[in-house]
Design a protein around this motif. Structure first.
Motif, PDB file in Angstrom:
ATOM      1  N   LYS A  65      -5.165   8.732 -12.823  1.00  0.00           N
ATOM      2  CA  LYS A  65      -4.972  10.183 -12.870  1.00  0.00           C
ATOM      3  C   LYS A  65      -3.841  10.555 -11.927  1.00  0.00           C
ATOM      4  O   LYS A  65      -3.523   9.822 -10.999  1.00  0.00           O
ATOM      5  N   GLN A  66      -3.249  11.679 -12.209  1.00  0.00           N
ATOM      6  CA  GLN A  66      -2.204  12.182 -11.319  1.00  0.00           C
ATOM      7  C   GLN A  66      -2.211  13.696 -11.368  1.00  0.00           C
ATOM      8  O   GLN A  66      -2.349  14.288 -12.445  1.00  0.00           O
ATOM      9  N   GLU A 115       2.722   1.305  -9.110  1.00  0.00           N
ATOM     10  CA  GLU A 115       3.576   1.832 -10.188  1.00  0.00           C
ATOM     11  C   GLU A 115       5.049   1.821  -9.797  1.00  0.00           C
ATOM     12  O   GLU A 115       5.933   1.670 -10.642  1.00  0.00           O
ATOM     13  N   LYS A 144      -1.237  10.947  -7.148  1.00  0.00           N
ATOM     14  CA  LYS A 144      -2.268  10.209  -7.875  1.00  0.00           C
ATOM     15  C   LYS A 144      -3.606  10.241  -7.161  1.00  0.00           C
ATOM     16  O   LYS A 144      -4.637   9.878  -7.728  1.00  0.00           O
ATOM     17  N   CYS A 154      -7.052   1.695  -2.487  1.00  0.00           N
ATOM     18  CA  CYS A 154      -6.611   2.824  -3.316  1.00  0.00           C
ATOM     19  C   CYS A 154      -5.114   3.039  -3.187  1.00  0.00           C
ATOM     20  O   CYS A 154      -4.420   3.281  -4.174  1.00  0.00           O
ATOM     21  N   ASP A 161      -3.071   0.304  -4.848  1.00  0.00           N
ATOM     22  CA  ASP A 161      -3.171   0.476  -6.302  1.00  0.00           C
ATOM     23  C   ASP A 161      -2.262   1.616  -6.768  1.00  0.00           C
ATOM     24  O   ASP A 161      -1.530   1.478  -7.746  1.00  0.00           O
TER      25      ASP A 161
END
Lengths: 234, 975
Positions: free
Chosen positions: B161-162, A218, A157, A211, A214
């Protein structure tokens, strides 16, 4: 009782953020290091196996740059990879990363038992000109370990290099852009657990920390203390 | 359940156990989970989704899959949502866009009556003269135009984004794509299969390939199961590939995520856009592509109408008729523009069900309901020639017209990759002529129209792509025939001229832009006969559909009107994106690196107002905003009369090591360094090859072979890169290390600075003799290893202390504690700017610009005269020889009560601009306004006066004075 980071002269750039998350600190190499987040070491180890980040900014590290950046450290007994962008684990657990023909980076073992960084820094002398010069890695960079089975997906990511384990071997180095920062990524599995060292600009530590948290969200990734990584590594 | 709902198994995407309610235009509607907004509305009997852009004509489902702009609606704060792709959610609020007074009674529809006064391109010739009413026109246009209403207070969504990696990427999960993925995977390649819809299968999900619908469903299930069992195929559904970029870099949008995919080989299996037919009123709600009707039936279980006229110029159209019949739609007739021939299997099946098939006939006109909200009938006519019809019309009552007249390959990605296309007369379509390296195509986009041809094409592409990606692909699959002549029925599925203009118009070529056939012809008649000009003048293809349905007819019309072939006419350039993309997707997590010094939190705790300085955050001043000026004055006076401390960590720090270190600096900077003693600092001024000043700082010599060089906050990175750049050529024996972030630095300055520092520093003598002005030492401050530089940017006794950044906060705390007796005060950038101005010190990029050379800036003293070379040396000599055009001077105001000029206020002499102000401030200690300005050389003598133009055109007078303004002998900084 937890050590207060402000009791030491040397401080991680992230000590405030770690304290807010409930970190318990202890002295590592003259700096307060986040050793755990609570009492449940087993849970932190499990977290580290899934996805976790650990601030290693307190641990010793050193760098050397110059035309003799391979020969001089080798003369001091370091084992250095013949290839750029590869690292080698030393017998004492420290890691020597060959960043370029003209630069090496030395990272302490997680247990901080090696003493290699201090020894080699002590061994260096400016006179006569040795053709290799110290890079102040201890302060130039903040240092993290990202561990767990989701670590490569998390990196995807924020980093355009393919760090998936079957494409990026153990001890390989990527010097690349991480969330628009220059960074060094070294794959260094902790035991059987996928793990990566990440070193970036220390002045941007707050930014990259945000960052990373974050990106980790997920998969439920959170910070763990050094104790958890040490457990994985043994 | 509404009358238009069909029983299962129709509606493969909906879950009838989950009803969902939402509103459209303030009215409640219901559907099921899995329904799109369009399908749910159609099930509820709502055919009108939007109003057209220009004439505000009602529009409804055309493609049923987001390929047209008829379905654009607003959902909450989101504008331009495709109603035939967006799933309904409970409580969703959907509204029409571009309407006045509501979708039902849009006042804008009166514009349709003014159509004759609004020919194509009329706005280029109207409104701009006379100029005076333009303000009114602009207000009107801002009201009339635009799609959707943006809410500037909308809460930002979470987008990220990835990166993704694949050996072979297959774009399109229809039969060709699935076959390609399976074939490529056999070789061991990592395959990524990307499908924009929710399920794999493409047309297998809704189309009728045979008279019996079951084989297609079975084939789909088999292929999908095989893919699921194949470990090295990863499937991304609901993912749109929105462009092709160099080296097979592909952006994929899935939900709120943008994947950035890099693939070794890419297979484009994106299918085709079904094409409309041009006839009068071809835009009415209730007129749709054949595939749209099939999607409604099979995917959403919605009967699209009660009685249909089907236009079928290929076998697929007969499949549509069969699906309509199975769904309980009364098919009044099938009109087939082709001459009667041996019927295909599907056509025979239609005929067997008693549906009349009328050959060489098309629809001449759709008969509208009142207000054009739907269809009540179709007038058909016999074809007499290309684009011409007999006058006699038969009328069939209907509320649904489906059109199946051909396809246009979805070749956007191929265009992006600069693949070549050509028009093939036999296929009546643009076909792929040449593909670039590492790009492959399969399926109907590659002229493989039948199911078997598409599968075979997929196998071939998969094999070739895997091989191209470096894998052992095995034996090449056998290629089977495809293209015109291989379709069921033996002809191309594309009718070559589905354009039947009507003398009364409303025969739309471009639905988005409301362009009719006459508009295209009129534009050509006006001279815009080149396809690029035609596009830009008429706006054909420039709407949200981006020419998916207007490109082919407009090219055909243009070719015929200009007597050229279609290949000679060509098409316009297709560029990314394929479909609309949101700013959120492009922004992602918006990584904006911010750098904070080690002292950042201490500034916050001290009440600093922080400001952005390049990538860094620095304190502007300390204290409340209401007393900003007073705070800054207090900081200035603390430095002048007492002791202040400022964080200078952001100034660049570069280590230059090696036997050639001094020589290296001698070449990089303008001054002289070979003989600089160890333990001394010296000013550095950097110029580029054109002699322009680019940076400055100081070079501290700690050893013969070791310099520590500072740079400006914004220039440190560039200075480091410049050094590496030049030494790559010079090959001097030096090692350059950027240690900017390694050190935290403070400047403690003021008459009491020495007293404070002495309390913390045992191993460095700080008196004026032991450590003179511009001296440097290494030692310890508060037990912290430190580099101490005696320096005077602010014009007082001062010391810059640089320590390892991890210990910077401890240093600050120690100095603040040690200075508490003297009431040490932190000072910020604004105070520093005034302090250095009082000393006449320039700030690079404030008092210099992109052309300033040292002589202009009165910095000739920083140029070493005797050394053979430094970067920019020759250019500076040339500039001096050419004579100065301006000079930087210090000034005060002649009238002390005049307002202070601002930076960039101009220096005016008569009608000439001779310079500008670069810095200006009120000096408390001098009790006057002081500044720096560029003036003409003959204005630069001490005592000369010049005029500055300030706000409202007022002129004030300034006088040139000697620099520095404050402490001209330098006694205070050198004590």
């Amino acid at each position: 009782m937890s050590l207060s980071p402000q009791d030491k002269l040397s401080r991680s750039p992230l000590y405030r953020q770690l304290a807010e998350l409930g970190a318990e600190f202890a002295e590592v190499s003259g700096t307060a290091c986040a050793m755990s987040f609570g009492e449940d070491l087993e849970a932190e180890v499990e977290q580290a196996n899934s996805l976790a980040i650990c601030d290693l900014s307190a641990l010793p590290r050193a760098g050397f740059k110059g035309r003799e950046a391979q020969s001089w450290p080798a003369a001091q007994g370091l084992v250095i990879s013949p290839d750029n962008n590869m690292s080698i684990l030393q017998d004492d657990g420290s890691l020597v990363a060959r960043l370029a023909d003209s630069e090496v980076l030395i990272l302490s073992d997680l247990a901080c038992e090696s003493g290699l960084c201090a020894a080699i820094t002590e061994a260096w002398s400016p006179d006569p000109d040795p053709g290799v010069y110290p890079v102040p890695r201890a302060d130039t960079n903040c240092w993290f370990m990202l561990s767990g089975s989701h670590a490569d997906a998390m990196f995807a990511k924020i980093c355009g290099v393919d760090l998936r384990p079957h494409k990026f071997p153990h001890l390989a180095i990527a010097q690349t852009s991480i969330a628009r920062l220059n960074g060094i990524v070294i794959r260094a599995d902790a035991g059987d657990t996928l793990a990566y060292h990440l070193l970036t600009d220390s002045a941007s530590a707050g930014f990259i920390w945000t960052c990373l948290l974050d990106a980790m969200g997920e998969w439920g990734g959170v910070p763990v203390g050094l104790n958890a990584l040490r457990t994985l590594d043994t | 359940m509404s009358a238009a709902r069909l029983d299962a198994p129709a509606g493969t995407l909906i879950d009838r156990d989950q009803p969902v309610e939402f509103t459209f235009e303030g009215r409640r509607h219901g559907g099921f989970a899995g329904d799109t907004i369009a399908s749910a509305l159609m099930a509820d009997g709502e055919l009108v989704l939007s109003r057209s852009f220009k004439y505000h004509r009602p529009r409804g489902v055309l493609t049923g899959c987001g390929q047209d702009a008829n379905s654009l609606v607003q959902v909450g704060d989101q504008t331009n949502v495709l109603a035939d792709r967006r799933p309904i959610e409970a409580g969703m609020v959907v509204e029409a866009q571009n309407v006045f007074g509501g979708l039902e009674n849009d006042y804008g529809s009166w514009l349709g009556f003014l159509a004759r006064f609004m020919p194509v391109g009329f706005y280029y010739k109207a409104f701009y003269k006379p100029y005076s009413p333009w303000r009114l026109w602009e207000k009107l246009f801002r009201r009339l135009t635009g799609l959707g209403v943006v809410n500037p207070d909308a809460i930002h969504g979470y987008y990220d984004k990835q990166y993704l990696f694949a050996d072979v990427a297959v774009i399109g999960g229809g039969p060709a794509g699935m076959a390609a993925a399976l074939q490529a995977a056999k070789s061991g390649a990592e395959v990524l299969l990307i499908e924009e819809n929710k399920t794999l299968g493409g047309a297998l999900n809704y189309a009728r390939f045979d008279a019996d619908p079951k084989p297609a469903a079975k084939r789909r299930a088999e292929l999908t199961a095989k893919i699921e069992r194949t470990d090295n195929i990863r499937v991304l559904t609901d993912a749109l590939c929105n462009g092709w970029f160099t080296d097979n870099w592909l952006p994929l949008f899935q939900g709120n995520r943008m994947f950035k995919l890099r693939a070794a080989a890419v297979i484009v299996a994106t299918g085709s856009y079904e094409q409309p037919m041009v006839f009068r009123n071809n835009d009415l709600p209730g007129i749709m592509m054949g595939s749209a009707a099939q999607r409604m039936i099979h995917l959403y279980g919605v009967r699209p109408g009660k009685r249909a006229v089907v236009v079928a110029a290929n076998s697929d159209g007969y499949g549509v008729a069969l699906d309509l019949l199975d769904a309980g739609v009364d098919v009044a007739c099938v009109v087939d523009p082709r001459p009667a021939a041996e019927p295909c299997e599907r056509q025979s099946a239609v005929a067997l069900r008693g549906v009349p098939v009328i050959h060489e006939t098309v629809i001449a006109e759709a008969v509208a309901t009142r207000g054009n909200r739907g269809v009540v009938g179709a007038r058909i006519a016999r074809i007499t020639g290309e684009g011409t019809l007999a006058k006699t019309r038969d009328r069939f009552a209907c509320d649904l017209i489906t059109v199946s007249v051909g396809y246009h390959g979805t070749a956007n990605l191929i265009h992006h990759a600069r693949g070549a296309m050509r028009y093939d007369e036999a296929e009546a379509a643009f076909v792929i002529d040449k593909l670039p390296a590492h790009l492959f195509a399969a399926g109907s986009v590659n002229s493989a129209y039948s199911l078997e041809a598409a599968l075979n094409d997929g196998h071939l592409a998969g094999w070739a792509a895997a091989k191209d990606a470096g894998f052992e692909a095995g034996r090449k699959p056998t290629a089977k025939a495809k293209g015109a002549g291989t379709m069921d029925g033996g002809a191309s599925p594309n009718y070559p001229w589905p354009i039947f203009a009507h003398p009364d118009g409303k025969d739309f070529v471009d639905f988005d832009e409301d362009l009719q056939t006459a508009d295209i012809l009129n534009a050509i008649a006006e001279g815009y006969d080149n396809i690029e000009l035609l596009k830009r003048f008429s706006t054909v293809g420039m709407g949200p559909s981006q020419g998916r349905h207007s490109s082919l007819p407009s090219v055909r019309i243009a070719a015929k009107a200009t007597g050229r072939t279609i290949n000679e006419t060509g098409t316009t350039t297709s560029r990314p994106p394929v479909s609309a993309e949101t700013f959120g997707h492009l922004a992602g997590r918006s990584f904006e690196p911010v750098r904070e010094t080690a002292l950042h939190h201490r500034h916050i705790e001290a009440g600093a107002k922080m400001m952005v300085a390049g990538q860094w955050m620095r304190p502007e001043y300390y204290g409340p905003a209401e007393s900003r000026d007073a705070n800054i004055r207090a900081e200035i006076m603390a430095v002048r009369e007492n002791v202040g401390i400022i964080d200078v960590s952001t100034l660049g720090g570069i280590e230059v090591h090696g036997p050639d270190a001094a020589e290296f600096l001698n070449r990089i900077y303008t001054f002289a360094y070979i003989k600089q003693p160890v333990g001394r600092a010296r000013y550095v001024l950097m110029t580029d090859q054109t002699g322009v000043i680019t940076d400055d700082g100081v070079a501290c010599r700690f050893r013969d072979n070791h310099f520590y060089v500072t740079a400006t906050t914004g220039g440190a990175g560039a200075v480091y890169q410049t050094m590496l750049f030049y030494n790559a050529q010079w090959r001097l024996d030096v090692c350059v290390i950027n240690s900017t972030a390694s050190y935290a630095g403070v400047n403690i300055a003021g008459p009491k600075a020495r007293d404070v520092l002495a309390r913390l520093c045992d191993d460095v003598a700080l008196d004026g003799e032991a450590l003179p002005y511009m001296g440097v030492r290494e030692g310890h401050v508060a037990g912290i290893p430190a580099r101490i530089i005696r320096i005077g940017f602010v014009g007082e006794l001062g010391y810059e202390i640089h320590v390892p950044s991890s210990q910077g906060e401890a240093l600050w705390d120690a100095l603040m504690d040690a200075g508490s007796e003297e009431n040490i005060l932190p000072f910020g950038i604004e105070a520093q700017r005034v302090l250095r101005l009082e000393k006449g010190h320039i700030i690079i990029n404030q008092d210099t610009d992109g052309l300033t050379h040292p002589h202009e800036a009165d910095m000739a003293w920083a140029l070493a005269r005797k050394k053979p070379y430094f970067v920019g040396m020759r250019s500076i000599a040339i500039q001096l020889a050419n004579g100065l055009e301006r000079k930087l001077v210090g000034f005060i105001l002649v009238e002390p009560d005049d307002p202070a000029p601002k930076e960039c206020h101009l220096v005016i002499r008569g009608t000439e601009i001779t310079g500008r102000v670069t810095s200006c401030a009120r000096s408390e200690i001098l009790n006057k306004i002081i500044g720096l300005a560029y003036v003409a050389p003959d204005q630069s003598e001490i005592g000369k006066r010049f005029e500055i133009k300030i706000e409202q055109g007022r002129m004030i007078t300034a006088e040139v004075v000697a620099l520095p303004f404050y402490d001209p002998d330098g006694k205070r900084q050198e004590m």
